[in-house]
Design an enzyme around this catalytic site. Sequence first.
Site, mmCIF file in Angstrom:
data_model
loop_
_atom_site.group_PDB
_atom_site.id
_atom_site.type_symbol
_atom_site.label_atom_id
_atom_site.label_comp_id
_atom_site.label_asym_id
_atom_site.label_seq_id
_atom_site.Cartn_x
_atom_site.Cartn_y
_atom_site.Cartn_z
ATOM 1 N N SER A 20 6.934 24.953 21.410
ATOM 2 C CA SER A 20 6.532 25.132 20.018
ATOM 3 C C SER A 20 6.886 23.890 19.216
ATOM 4 C CB SER A 20 7.226 26.358 19.422
ATOM 5 O OG SER A 20 7.151 27.459 20.302
ATOM 6 N N HIS A 69 16.563 26.231 11.983
ATOM 7 C CA HIS A 69 17.549 26.454 10.937
ATOM 8 C C HIS A 69 17.221 25.683 9.656
ATOM 9 C CE1 HIS A 69 20.552 28.329 13.773
ATOM 10 N NE2 HIS A 69 19.727 27.734 14.628
ATOM 11 N N ASP A 80 17.078 22.157 18.287
ATOM 12 C CA ASP A 80 17.113 21.338 19.501
ATOM 13 C C ASP A 80 15.683 20.931 19.811
ATOM 14 O OD1 ASP A 80 19.749 22.127 19.564
ATOM 15 O OD2 ASP A 80 19.672 23.000 21.571
#
Length: 299
Positions: free
Chosen positions: A256, A169, A113
């Site tokens: 981040s 991921h 996301d």
Amino acid sequence: MIRFYNRKTRQYETENVAGCSFLKWIYYSNIGMGMLHFFIKRKIASQIYGLYCNLSISKRMIYDFVEKFNIDMSRFELQKEEYRTFNDFFSRRLNNEKINIEKDDNILISPCDSKVLAYQNIDKDMLIQVKGMTYSLSNLIKNQEIAKQYQGGTCLVFRLCPTDYHRFHFIDEGICEKTNFIKGFYYSVNPIALEKIERIFCENKRQWCIFHSKNFSDVLYVEIGATFVGSIIQTYTPNLKVSRGDEKGYFKFGGSTVILFFKKEIIEVDEDIIKQTQKGFETSVFMGERIGIKKNNRG
């Protein structure tokens, strides 16, 4: 004010930035910049805040955070009252029933996301940080031989703000090599900071590895820490096969960045993301969402 493009509504929205006033004071005042270079950018500051976020007392921050930033907790495994500490909440896992991953192997999915910027046909020595500021890939990963392999390729910059889901991921089936660690500072990766600190990604703590993807050739993964990011945690096992959508790792508290590099002529990024990047706007995306396609496999 940070505006981004919502590709679902096809509208521009204003990001509700966690600690916006603090960030502006730090990066736009003389006293703030002094504190930044003397203390805030250093590991000790992030360690201290990280220790607090690991204490049970930090749990009280969760409720206000969820309400203020309108976080949809139905997407996650646990509800806000079930987390033991703020760091537990910050590294929350998605509810498997809410994960929607594009199944077509030719489709490139987002690893997280985030708000994304996309650059095609890149010059490895002049990667764009913001308009007027550049950095080199060899300086970012401290490896000239690997950097050469991505000349003319594609760079995708995924910015995770503090309100986002903070696990990242794998975009495809494949095998990932071991992670390389590079020490650095802890500047914010918010656009407010990107406009003030040159080569910020090359200054911050970061990790990188090569992912041997089944469908997208060798992908260079780079994870970058930021202010108050206590740790970058890799949860995958090096040199073992992974599947599309498997977790690679997560960040502890703080905004981040994940950057992916693809070799030349491997992928084609979706037109809306390219168009918004050219206009200077990030595009919001979710983990598993389509963001591009394998070259010669238009869809």
